[in-house]
Scaffold this motif. Structure first.
Motif, short mmCIF file in Angstrom:
data_model
loop_
_atom_site.label_atom_id
_atom_site.label_comp_id
_atom_site.label_asym_id
_atom_site.label_seq_id
_atom_site.Cartn_x
_atom_site.Cartn_y
_atom_site.Cartn_z
N MET A 98 0.82 -1.19 0.00
CA MET A 98 0.00 0.00 0.00
C MET A 98 0.87 1.26 0.00
SD MET A 98 -3.08 0.78 -0.40
CE MET A 98 -3.62 -0.89 -0.32
N GLU A 99 1.98 1.18 0.74
CA GLU A 99 2.88 2.34 0.76
C GLU A 99 3.41 2.64 -0.64
OE1 GLU A 99 5.82 2.64 4.00
OE2 GLU A 99 4.83 0.89 4.83
N ARG A 130 2.98 6.07 -2.72
CA ARG A 130 4.19 6.79 -3.16
C ARG A 130 4.14 7.06 -4.66
NH1 ARG A 130 10.01 4.43 -2.10
NH2 ARG A 130 9.42 5.04 0.00
N ASN A 131 3.87 6.01 -5.42
CA ASN A 131 3.83 6.17 -6.87
C ASN A 131 2.69 7.09 -7.31
OD1 ASN A 131 6.10 4.68 -7.63
ND2 ASN A 131 4.97 2.77 -7.48
N ARG A 174 4.23 10.05 -9.09
CA ARG A 174 4.13 9.75 -10.52
C ARG A 174 2.66 9.62 -10.95
NH1 ARG A 174 7.88 6.54 -8.15
NH2 ARG A 174 10.04 6.93 -8.73
N PRO A 175 1.88 10.66 -10.79
CA PRO A 175 0.46 10.54 -11.11
C PRO A 175 0.20 10.13 -12.56
CG PRO A 175 1.06 12.84 -10.75
CD PRO A 175 2.24 12.02 -10.37
N SER A 176 1.07 10.52 -13.47
CA SER A 176 0.84 10.17 -14.88
C SER A 176 0.91 8.66 -15.11
CB SER A 176 1.83 10.90 -15.79
OG SER A 176 3.15 10.54 -15.48
N VAL A 193 4.73 10.41 0.65
CA VAL A 193 4.45 9.12 1.28
C VAL A 193 5.63 8.20 0.97
CG1 VAL A 193 2.92 7.14 1.23
CG2 VAL A 193 1.98 9.44 1.07
N PRO A 194 6.14 7.48 1.97
CA PRO A 194 7.29 6.61 1.73
C PRO A 194 6.98 5.50 0.76
CG PRO A 194 6.41 6.20 3.92
CD PRO A 194 5.63 7.33 3.31
#
Length: 115
Positions: free
Chosen positions: A1-2, A6-7, A11-13, A114-115
């Motif tokens: 989940m982390e 994080r991604n 990295r929303p795209s 977020v890690p």
């Protein structure tokens, strides 16, 4: 989940998102529906947790509670999210992920992600 969080934040795209608060809310809401059907409830209790943490009414959605944690007088609907300026949009998204990390028990990274 982390790793997902994080991604998603950094990295929303990767997820075909533009990094806006509204798109993060839509993605997380959809993910929540999927998690209820498959493996558990990803955001179960998140809205109540935010409401309790900031002393908000529990009769509002969790996105509204996130925005009220930044702007206590926020009274807008989802339609108003698209009217946030770039700085406000960035702040709302950052706070969303900070609150998610705290709720899930993750420690934010050095730059607040977020890690």
């Amino acid at each position: 989940m982390e790793l997902l969080l994080r991604n998603l934040r950094l990295r929303p795209s990767m997820f075909f998102l533009d990094g806006s608060f509204g798109q993060y809310v839509a993605f997380l809401s959809g993910f929540e529906l999927r998690s209820k059907a498959a493996e558990g409830d990803f955001l179960e209790g998140f809205g109540d947790w935010i409401s309790t943490r900031f002393g908000h009414d529990r009769n509002v959605t969790w996105p509204t509670s996130v925005l009220r944690s930044i702007w206590p007088d926020w009274n807008g609907s989802a339609a108003n999210w698209s009217k946030l300026d770039t700085e406000s949009e960035n702040r709302a998204s950052a706070v969303l992920f900070e609150l998610l990390a705290e709720f899930k028990g993750f420690k934010p990274g050095a730059s607040g992600e977020v890690p």
